[in-house]
Design an enzyme around this catalytic site. Structure first.
Site, PDB file in Angstrom:
ATOM      1  CG  HIS A 115      66.749  31.280   3.628  1.00 25.72           C
ATOM      2  ND1 HIS A 115      67.062  29.991   3.256  1.00 25.72           N
ATOM      3  CD2 HIS A 115      67.285  31.439   4.877  1.00 25.72           C
ATOM      4  CE1 HIS A 115      67.754  29.405   4.222  1.00 25.72           C
ATOM      5  NE2 HIS A 115      67.893  30.259   5.199  1.00 25.72           N
TER       6      HIS A 115
ATOM      7  CG  ASP B  95     101.971  45.831  15.687  1.00 28.23           C
ATOM      8  OD1 ASP B  95     103.013  46.442  15.984  1.00 28.23           O
ATOM      9  OD2 ASP B  95     101.694  45.476  14.528  1.00 28.23           O
TER      10      ASP B  95
ATOM     11  CD  GLU C 143      65.442  31.502  -1.937  1.00 28.70           C
ATOM     12  OE1 GLU C 143      66.123  30.604  -2.455  1.00 28.70           O
ATOM     13  OE2 GLU C 143      65.734  32.063  -0.850  1.00 28.70           O
TER      14      GLU C 143
END
Length: 357
Positions: free
Chosen positions: A44, A194, A46
């Protein structure tokens, strides 16, 4: 904190289903270490910042855009890492609403004698993670409706053809919005007209997590056997009515999941809840007027991404949205403009329904 938010944006295309988080460790105005969460399962923000700061983190202040986690997931708790590093103060932009965190990280820091301040630049921190916040707090993804239209409000010719209304700059911009999305969704009508790929084609290659391709195909009969959505180039989920049977064996190349019906179609609320349960944060819908109108009328559209091209398609062309008729002007749907800019000759508008919030 502004620096931490800019770092968090570096994970815009790669962190899902995790939130985008940045962290800066500083003493006064001197930055000691910084980092951001790059990908789910990896360290993470930190952890990166603490590693960069080293022993200098002791007695310093950590600025983090989301509450440090307090539980063991695929990585150890960031709150414990901050305590072990000896930081004196942690400034948190916003609380993490995830059930295993929500306030627990802040409590753990305070219990260790760390000063914790919450709320600095909370609004932009939540905005950056609006998909994650929506999934956790509302049990549904943040839904972005993307549409390209002409000046006369048309999205396709009468026979459904729509390639290309906008220019290359607008299409390149769409690719970036797709890359930040957890999933791209379309309906059976668009699939038939499409043969969409629902793929991400970035002009400048960079890492991203391929979004899940989602098709609402009530009767399991919208795709031919050689459809792009069945080509296996990206994970594809087809949601259908409970008793539908696939029209051909090609459907086996996708994951087909039943969803409850509501009226003649699928229950849109149930479909979004299913996507949230699969970790979908931001959902980009690229569909025709019927499905787009149904989502909008149901209050499920959180923002509209509109590309307006300087062309006219005429009265017989297809409209932007099919919405119920209004008896009074006071009942009109109101939108607020968040952003408008030119992309080549096309105008891009980012709008949100005005709900009094």
């Amino acid at each position: 904190m502004a620096h931490a938010l800019r770092l968090a944006e570096c994970g815009l295309f790669t962190t899902q289903p995790n939130p985008r988080v940045g962290c800066v460790i500083a003493r006064g105005e001197h930055v000691l270490g910084s980092g951001w969460h790059e990908r789910a399962g990896q360290p993470h923000a930190e952890a990166h910042a603490l590693r960069a700061a080293g022993a200098a983190a002791r007695g310093a202040t950590a600025y983090v855009t989301l509450e440090p986690c307090a539980h063991h997931g695929r990585t150890p708790p960031c709150a414990d890492a901050l305590v072990a590093a000896g930081v004196a103060r942690v400034v948190v932009a916003c609380v993490d609403p995830y059930a295993q965190v929500v306030g627990a990280g802040i409590e753990r820091l305070r219990a260790a004698g760390i000063v914790v301040d919450v709320g600095l630049m909370q609004a932009p921190a939540r905005e950056l993670n609006r998909g994650f916040m929506s999934r956790i707090e509302r049990d549904r993804p943040w839904l972005r409706l993307k549409m390209a239209l002409s000046l006369d409000g048309r999205t396709a010719l009468a026979d459904g053809r729509s390639l290309w209304i906008t220019g290359s700059a607008a299409r390149g911009d769409v690719a970036r919005w797709r890359a930040r999305s957890s999933a791209l969704l379309t309906g059976a009508g668009t699939a038939r007209a499409d043969d969409p790929r629902l793929s991400v084609r970035l002009a400048e290659p960079q890492p991203f997590v391929p979004p899940l391709r989602v098709l609402l195909d009530t009767r399991l009969d919208a795709l031919p056997v050689d459809a792009h959505l069945l080509d296996g180039t990206a994970p594809t989920l087809i949601l259908h009515a409970p008793h539908a049977r696939p029209a051909h064996a090609g459907y086996a190349r996708a994951e087909c999941v039943p969803v409850a019906c509501h009226g003649a179609g699928l229950d849109l609320h149930a479909a979004l809840a299913l996507l949230a349960a699969r970790g979908c944060n931001e959902l980009q819908v690229e569909a025709g007027a019927t499905l787009a109108g149904a989502l909008f009328a149901a209050g499920l559209v959180d923002e509209l991404l509109l590309y307006v091209a300087p062309v006219m398609l005429g009265d017989s062309a297809r409209p932007l949205l099919r919405l119920p008729a209004l008896a009074e002007m006071s009942a009109r749907w109101q939108l607020r403009t968040l952003d408008q800019r030119m992309l080549g000759d096309d105008l891009r508008l980012l709008l949100r329904p005005h709900r009094g919030d």
